[in-house]
Design a protein around this motif. Structure first.
Motif, PDB file in Angstrom:
ATOM      1  N   THR A 108      -2.960  -0.472  20.897  1.00 25.43           N
ATOM      2  CA  THR A 108      -2.234   0.441  20.016  1.00 25.43           C
ATOM      3  C   THR A 108      -1.083  -0.265  19.319  1.00 25.43           C
ATOM      4  N   LEU A 109      -0.315  -1.060  20.062  1.00 25.51           N
ATOM      5  CA  LEU A 109       0.790  -1.800  19.463  1.00 25.51           C
ATOM      6  C   LEU A 109       0.298  -2.806  18.436  1.00 25.51           C
ATOM      7  N   GLU A 110      -0.811  -3.479  18.721  1.00 26.81           N
ATOM      8  CA  GLU A 110      -1.373  -4.431  17.761  1.00 26.81           C
ATOM      9  C   GLU A 110      -1.810  -3.720  16.481  1.00 26.81           C
ATOM     10  N   ALA A 111      -2.430  -2.550  16.622  1.00 31.89           N
ATOM     11  CA  ALA A 111      -2.856  -1.789  15.444  1.00 31.89           C
ATOM     12  C   ALA A 111      -1.647  -1.334  14.632  1.00 31.89           C
ATOM     13  N   ASP A 112      -0.596  -0.889  15.331  1.00 32.73           N
ATOM     14  CA  ASP A 112       0.623  -0.479  14.629  1.00 32.73           C
ATOM     15  C   ASP A 112       1.257  -1.654  13.889  1.00 32.73           C
ATOM     16  N   MET A 113       1.317  -2.802  14.537  1.00 36.15           N
ATOM     17  CA  MET A 113       1.908  -3.982  13.899  1.00 36.15           C
ATOM     18  C   MET A 113       1.071  -4.439  12.708  1.00 36.15           C
ATOM     19  N   ASP A 114      -0.255  -4.355  12.813  1.00 32.68           N
ATOM     20  CA  ASP A 114      -1.117  -4.700  11.679  1.00 32.68           C
ATOM     21  C   ASP A 114      -0.835  -3.782  10.492  1.00 32.68           C
ATOM     22  N   ALA A 115      -0.667  -2.485  10.772  1.00 29.70           N
ATOM     23  CA  ALA A 115      -0.367  -1.533   9.696  1.00 29.70           C
ATOM     24  C   ALA A 115       0.992  -1.840   9.074  1.00 29.70           C
ATOM     25  N   LEU A 116       1.981  -2.167   9.907  1.00 27.82           N
ATOM     26  CA  LEU A 116       3.305  -2.511   9.387  1.00 27.82           C
ATOM     27  C   LEU A 116       3.268  -3.784   8.551  1.00 27.82           C
ATOM     28  N   ARG A 117       2.504  -4.780   8.998  1.00 30.57           N
ATOM     29  CA  ARG A 117       2.379  -6.024   8.232  1.00 30.57           C
ATOM     30  C   ARG A 117       1.747  -5.753   6.869  1.00 30.57           C
ATOM     31  N   ALA A 118       0.711  -4.923   6.851  1.00 35.80           N
ATOM     32  CA  ALA A 118       0.047  -4.606   5.585  1.00 35.80           C
ATOM     33  C   ALA A 118       1.002  -3.877   4.645  1.00 35.80           C
ATOM     34  N   ASP A 119       1.758  -2.921   5.170  1.00 43.50           N
ATOM     35  CA  ASP A 119       2.730  -2.196   4.346  1.00 43.50           C
ATOM     36  C   ASP A 119       3.818  -3.133   3.826  1.00 43.50           C
ATOM     37  N   ALA A 120       4.301  -4.027   4.688  1.00 47.30           N
ATOM     38  CA  ALA A 120       5.343  -4.969   4.274  1.00 47.30           C
ATOM     39  C   ALA A 120       4.819  -5.917   3.201  1.00 47.30           C
ATOM     40  N   ALA A 121       3.575  -6.348   3.323  1.00 50.54           N
ATOM     41  CA  ALA A 121       2.998  -7.249   2.323  1.00 50.54           C
ATOM     42  C   ALA A 121       2.900  -6.554   0.965  1.00 50.54           C
ATOM     43  N   ILE A 122       2.511  -5.284   0.966  1.00 49.90           N
ATOM     44  CA  ILE A 122       2.420  -4.528  -0.283  1.00 49.90           C
ATOM     45  C   ILE A 122       3.808  -4.356  -0.894  1.00 49.90           C
ATOM     46  N   ALA A 123       4.794  -4.016  -0.060  1.00 47.38           N
ATOM     47  CA  ALA A 123       6.164  -3.832  -0.563  1.00 47.38           C
ATOM     48  C   ALA A 123       6.720  -5.146  -1.096  1.00 47.38           C
ATOM     49  N   PHE A 124       6.492  -6.232  -0.380  1.00 46.07           N
ATOM     50  CA  PHE A 124       6.998  -7.536  -0.813  1.00 46.07           C
ATOM     51  C   PHE A 124       6.349  -7.961  -2.129  1.00 46.07           C
ATOM     52  N   ALA A 125       5.047  -7.719  -2.270  1.00 46.41           N
ATOM     53  CA  ALA A 125       4.362  -8.067  -3.515  1.00 46.41           C
ATOM     54  C   ALA A 125       4.926  -7.252  -4.678  1.00 46.41           C
ATOM     55  N   GLY A 126       5.245  -5.981  -4.437  1.00 42.47           N
ATOM     56  CA  GLY A 126       5.841  -5.157  -5.488  1.00 42.47           C
ATOM     57  C   GLY A 126       7.213  -5.649  -5.887  1.00 42.47           C
ATOM     58  N   ILE A 127       8.004  -6.059  -4.893  1.00 37.66           N
ATOM     59  CA  ILE A 127       9.341  -6.588  -5.188  1.00 37.66           C
ATOM     60  C   ILE A 127       9.235  -7.886  -5.979  1.00 37.66           C
ATOM     61  N   MET A 128       8.348  -8.765  -5.568  1.00 45.62           N
ATOM     62  CA  MET A 128       8.173 -10.036  -6.278  1.00 45.62           C
ATOM     63  C   MET A 128       7.704  -9.792  -7.709  1.00 45.62           C
ATOM     64  N   ASN A 129       6.805  -8.837  -7.896  1.00 42.59           N
ATOM     65  CA  ASN A 129       6.308  -8.508  -9.225  1.00 42.59           C
ATOM     66  C   ASN A 129       7.449  -7.995 -10.104  1.00 42.59           C
ATOM     67  N   GLN A 130       8.285  -7.134  -9.535  1.00 37.85           N
ATOM     68  CA  GLN A 130       9.427  -6.598 -10.292  1.00 37.85           C
ATOM     69  C   GLN A 130      10.428  -7.698 -10.632  1.00 37.85           C
ATOM     70  N   CYS A 131      10.676  -8.602  -9.697  1.00 34.12           N
ATOM     71  CA  CYS A 131      11.604  -9.713  -9.960  1.00 34.12           C
ATOM     72  C   CYS A 131      11.076 -10.624 -11.074  1.00 34.12           C
ATOM     73  N   GLN A 132       9.758 -10.879 -11.071  1.00 29.73           N
ATOM     74  CA  GLN A 132       9.180 -11.725 -12.113  1.00 29.73           C
ATOM     75  C   GLN A 132       9.274 -11.044 -13.471  1.00 29.73           C
TER      76      GLN A 132
END
Length: 70
Positions: A41-65
């Motif tokens: 369960t913890l691994e699944a939660d962390m995978d979901a958090l990593r995926a969400d963080a990657a999407i948020a980070f990509a959006g921030i990088m896109n906005q900065c560019q």
């Protein structure tokens, strides 16, 4: 995502939870909780958090560019 503790909700469960004024109707799966289940369960939660963080980070990088290209 894993389905280890909470059961999959349905329309009937949703209606019952609205009508349930005293909080006695909470559908849980009858499973034995153990360290491997907690770990999965913890691994699944962390995978979901990593995926969400990657999407948020990509959006921030896109906005900065876009802002630096002006």
């Amino acid at each position: 995502m894993t389905k280890l503790l909470l059961s999959k909700p349905s329309v009937v469960d949703g209606i019952a939870s609205i009508i349930d004024l005293f909080g006695v109707y909470t559908p849980y799966d009858d499973i034995v909780l153990s360290y491997p289940n907690d770990q999965k369960t913890l691994e699944a939660d962390m995978d979901a958090l990593r995926a969400d963080a990657a999407i948020a980070f990509a959006g921030i990088m896109n906005q900065c560019q876009k802002n630096t290209a002006r």
